[in-house]
Write an enzyme that holds these catalytic residues in place. Structure first.
Site, PDB file in Angstrom:
ATOM      1  CE  LYS A   1      -1.671   2.144   3.509  1.00  0.00           C
ATOM      2  NZ  LYS A   1      -2.373   2.572   4.742  1.00  0.00           N
TER       3      LYS A   1
ATOM      4  CG  ASP B   1      -7.415   3.699   2.088  1.00  0.00           C
ATOM      5  OD1 ASP B   1      -8.322   3.195   1.363  1.00  0.00           O
ATOM      6  OD2 ASP B   1      -7.427   4.888   2.447  1.00  0.00           O
TER       7      ASP B   1
END
Length: 337
Positions: free
Chosen positions: A205, A223
């Site tokens: 991420k 997320d």
């Protein structure tokens, strides 16, 4: 006459005709000595049976109100039965709609270079971007380069990072990744996924945030907001970030990935909240299979909007000009109330 009433009338008429016919046959076959009263009684019984059948049919008939309510019900997408092609079309249309609603979508972390972005993204774990943006000015003022942060006193860094939570672990990560940058990459943030994920505290991420926003290389940022919305829209049923990334990435051209991430995250933070989504103020409600999970009254939903959509300050202390031009307001610095 409604469809239900018409059906009931037809069945009742057939039942009454059947009763009359049976009564006539009974009268013809009865002995001559049988009185007219007995014949009339038999016909009455048959008529009573017909009346019961009619009442039963009327009870089962669908009332007119149900048809009206069905016609008035909001139309939802039916992704459980949609084809892969239909899913791609719906997903891309949602992204286009969000691009019109959030033309100023951007990463909500303040940064001036790749080093600041990778550090800020690591610090954003388990806290808000706002808190990170309020904390990093002091950090980067004291440690502006990887070399500076690599040689920092951990206790001093901890004190600066305390407002972000988990400050001891985050201190180890940012000092560790700074040392790795100095020792392995000449003090520069690498622009490849395989190199970035080797840095302490950096996962896929964080790596895609850096690649997409500091290097212009497409990446999907999975997320908590992104995960929630793509499942709510039924783009995928996957729950693991890596699998969500792959499933959603297959629906879009690679060139769309970075801005897609910003659009989805902006929408999740402003309108499609985890607990109380503002369905009545949602611009993509006709495309959403989860419409109705939140407040559907437009006026009540409007009160749930956040940041610039609700007239409140954003998360960045130094947001892009396009955000300000659209009515966005900068976040206050730490301790400003």
């Amino acid at each position: 006459m409604t469809p239900g009433e018409k059906a009931a009338a037809e069945v009742a008429s057939e039942a009454e005709a059947e009763a009359v016919e049976e009564a006539a046959l009974a009268e013809k076959a009865a002995p001559a000595k049988k009185s007219a009263a007995a014949t009339k009684s038999a016909a009455s019984k048959k008529a009573a049976v017909a009346a019961k059948k009619t009442a039963a049919v009327k009870k089962k008939a669908v009332p007119e109100k149900t048809f009206q309510e069905t016609a008035a019900a909001p139309v939802k997408a039916s992704p459980r039965s949609e084809s892969p092609t239909a899913l791609v079309r719906r997903a891309r249309r949602i992204n286009r709609e969000l691009a019109e609603v959030f033309p100023y979508a951007h990463p909500e972390l303040d940064f001036e270079n790749p080093f600041q972005l990778v550090v800020a993204t690591v610090l954003s774990a388990q806290t808000t971007d706002l808190r990170v943006n309020q904390t990093t000015p002091a950090l980067f003022a004291k440690y502006p380069t990887p070399e500076d942060l690599a040689g920092a006193n951990p206790e001093e860094v901890e004190e600066i990072l305390r407002p972000t939570g988990f400050f001891r672990a985050k201190t180890r990560s940012v000092i560790g990744l700074s040392k790795a940058l100095v020792e392995e990459f000449g003090g520069e943030v690498p622009g490849r996924l395989e190199d970035l994920v080797k840095l302490p505290g950096v996962g896929r991420k964080t790596a895609f945030v850096v690649l997409g926003n500091a290097f212009g290389r497409p990446g999907i940022t999975v997320d908590t907001h992104f995960q929630r919305l793509v499942r709510r829209w039924r783009w995928t049923d996957e729950t693991e970030p890596d699998k969500i990334e792959a499933a959603v990435g297959a629906l879009f051209p690679k060139s769309d990935w970075t801005m897609l991430s910003h659009h989805v995250i902006f929408h999740g933070r402003r309108i499609c909240h985890a607990r109380k989504p503002a369905c009545g103020a949602c611009p993509i409600a006709p495309l959403c299979p989860a419409y109705g999970e939140g407040e559907t009254d437009p006026e009540k939903a409007k009160k749930l909007l956040k940041y610039e959509k609700g007239g409140f300050p954003g998360q960045r202390l130094n947001p892009p000009q396009a955000y300000l031009d659209a009515g966005g307001r900068p976040a206050p610095p730490l301790g400003a109330g």
